[in-house]
Design a protein around this motif. Structure first.
Motif, short mmCIF file in Angstrom:
data_model
loop_
_atom_site.label_atom_id
_atom_site.label_comp_id
_atom_site.label_asym_id
_atom_site.label_seq_id
_atom_site.Cartn_x
_atom_site.Cartn_y
_atom_site.Cartn_z
N ASN A 202 34.57 50.41 32.51
CA ASN A 202 33.44 50.48 33.44
C ASN A 202 33.68 49.57 34.63
O ASN A 202 34.33 48.52 34.52
N TYR A 203 33.14 49.99 35.77
CA TYR A 203 33.43 49.33 37.04
C TYR A 203 32.93 47.89 37.09
O TYR A 203 33.64 46.99 37.56
N GLU A 204 31.73 47.64 36.57
CA GLU A 204 31.13 46.31 36.69
C GLU A 204 31.98 45.25 35.99
O GLU A 204 32.24 44.18 36.55
N SER B 37 37.37 50.55 43.50
CA SER B 37 36.27 51.46 43.82
C SER B 37 36.76 52.90 43.94
O SER B 37 36.12 53.83 43.44
N ARG B 38 37.93 53.10 44.59
CA ARG B 38 38.47 54.45 44.74
C ARG B 38 38.81 55.07 43.38
O ARG B 38 38.58 56.25 43.15
N HIS C 138 35.24 44.75 37.90
CA HIS C 138 35.03 44.02 39.14
C HIS C 138 34.82 42.53 38.87
O HIS C 138 35.36 41.67 39.60
N ASN D 274 39.20 56.99 34.58
CA ASN D 274 38.11 56.60 33.68
C ASN D 274 38.32 55.20 33.12
O ASN D 274 37.38 54.51 32.76
N MET E 77 37.60 54.05 40.19
CA MET E 77 36.53 54.14 39.19
C MET E 77 35.23 54.74 39.72
O MET E 77 34.49 55.37 38.96
N LYS E 78 34.94 54.55 41.00
CA LYS E 78 33.70 55.08 41.58
C LYS E 78 33.93 56.44 42.26
O LYS E 78 33.22 57.40 41.99
N ASP E 79 34.93 56.48 43.17
CA ASP E 79 35.18 57.70 43.93
C ASP E 79 35.94 58.75 43.12
O ASP E 79 35.99 59.91 43.52
N LYS E 80 36.58 58.30 42.02
CA LYS E 80 37.34 59.21 41.14
C LYS E 80 38.40 59.99 41.91
O LYS E 80 38.55 61.21 41.72
N GLU F 55 39.39 45.35 45.81
CA GLU F 55 38.08 45.96 45.59
C GLU F 55 38.07 47.43 46.01
O GLU F 55 37.47 48.27 45.34
#
Length: 421
Positions: A125-127, A167-168, A130, A180, A170-173, A163
């Motif tokens: 997970n991203y949090e 983000s790219r 990070h 994942n 895990m968030k933007d996939k 960062e």
């Protein structure tokens, strides 16, 4: 024998080229192949992920051996699928290919068997990822867990870079399900080195070492690519260090896979970092021939490649001696403008006939249109110079590169310079 090579890049062109020299190969096919491969093999319009169609072609045409080039079909279980249909296949089964298909699996395996690698943590997970990133600071390395065409790794020297990469992924996939999970690992300094090995269970037959150049621009600047050039041998890394890497990393990894019930048969590719004190550590493992490492390693192979493939598939690799030439090889990649981002296709390529007089030309992203070669990928051609040493091989590669023309052609001008210092 009838042989089918699965794939369409420069690596597959080099494999087809090497197999075409074997007196035992009576018919050679490549699916889907490319415009350059078509000069040596019959290209079959079946994509690498079309397992049923590939298997049917192999059965109907009584193919004696199928050779799998790229990583995606291996990770998806093409070897298992074909073996279940009675075909002989060179490449690892799905459970062994996971050493490339999942960086999390690979790192956990190395940790369990105490095989040298960078310190790391994994996250889903991203949090949490990070928070760990902020705690560790930079420089640091961010890796997507799954396959990402050689572009899923970011070596971040600023927190902004780190960062953005996280983000790219895990968030933007941007790499889909491959992002994942991530591996965040310590930044290692030193010299990179690639050692590909033919592996049959616990039997390891290392190939000659090579060194890749991942970033797109000179002096290792810009984003990572699938590889902008390679050379072999790697004269500035002592033979004792190469042997140490084989003894402490490659052989133990082959044995670890056997111990885990995942015996590896095929090419095990170790991406290594030689730290300033001369200690080899694992950067990554791949479950197939490297690209563009294959383009400099196979031209140095003296033993019949088909004999090696058959010995590996039949569990007889321990009975085969493999010979290599002392010749040096340097490969420079001619890429499309914009690579590794978006790039144009269909641009006419000129000068190939003249360049072939100076170097081996392995097609990566080419097609044939109206009777002439055109660009059809990010990495278009691998230009391989051969010589008695790196300097001579390098001169051959770049003099051939100067003869090749297509709009927006881009290449690094510093391939193999490290070997000359």
């Amino acid at each position: 024998m009838k042989v089918l090579v699965v794939g369409q890049g420069g690596r597959e062109h080099a494999i087809v080229w090497a197999l075409s020299k074997s007196p035992s190969v009576k018919a050679l096919y490549c699916a889907p192949g490319n415009a350059g491969i078509a000069a040596l093999a019959e290209c079959v319009p079946i994509q690498v992920n079309q397992f049923e169609e590939l298997s049917r072609f192999a059965v109907d045409n009584r193919i004696d051996l199928v050779v799998i080039g790229p990583d995606d079909p291996l990770a998806d279980g093409i070897v298992d699928y074909m073996e279940e249909r009675g075909l002989a296949v060179f490449g690892p089964r799905k459970n062994a290919a996971e050493i490339e298909g999942s960086k999390v699996f690979m790192k956990h395996l190395l940790k369990k068997y105490k095989i040298p690698t960078a310190a790391y943590e994994t996250f889903d997970n991203y949090e949490d990822a990070h928070a760990y990133l902020m705690k560790q600071g930079v420089p640091i390395v961010i890796k997507a867990d799954g396959l990402a065409a050689g572009k899923g790794v970011t070596v971040a020297h600023t927190m902004e870079e780190a960062e953005e990469a996280l983000s790219r992924i895990m968030k933007d996939k941007v790499f889909g399900a491959s992002g994942n999970r991530v591996v965040i690992e310590e930044f290692m300094q030193g010299q990179e080195m690639s050692i590909l090995s033919f592996v049959d269970g616990e039997t390891v037959r290392p190939m000659v070492p090579a060194q890749d150049h991942k970033p797109v621009f000179d002096n290792d600047q810009g984003p990572n690519t699938g590889g902008m050039g390679t050379y072999s041998p790697v004269p500035h890394i002592p033979e004792s260090v190469v042997q140490k890497a084989i003894d402490t990393i490659i052989i133990p990894t082959a044995k670890a896979l056997v111990a885990e019930g995942r015996p590896f048969r095929g090419v095990l590719f170790a991406g290594l970092m030689i730290t300033p004190d001369g200690t080899p550590k694992t950067v990554e493992f791949n479950a197939r021939f490297g690209d563009p490492e294959t383009q400099v390693v196979l031209p140095r192979l003296k033993t019949d490649l088909l004999d090696i493939f058959l010995a590996t598939v039949n569990g007889r690799l321990d009975q085969l001696d493999i010979e290599w030439s002392d010749e040096a090889a340097v490969c420079v990649i001619a890429a499309s403008e914009g690579y590794p981002g978006s790039y144009p296709k269909g641009l006419p390529i000129d000068g190939l006939d003249q360049a072939k007089d100076k170097a081996l030309i392995f097609h990566a992203g080419t097609a044939m249109k109206d009777g002439r070669f055109v660009t059809n990928g990010g990495r278009v051609l691998g230009v391989v110079g051969l010589g008695s040493d790196i300097a001579q091989a390098r001169e051959q590669a770049y003099s051939a590169m100067d003869l090749i023309r297509f709009e927006g052609k881009h290449y690094r001008t510093d391939i193999a310079k490290k070997a000359l210092r």
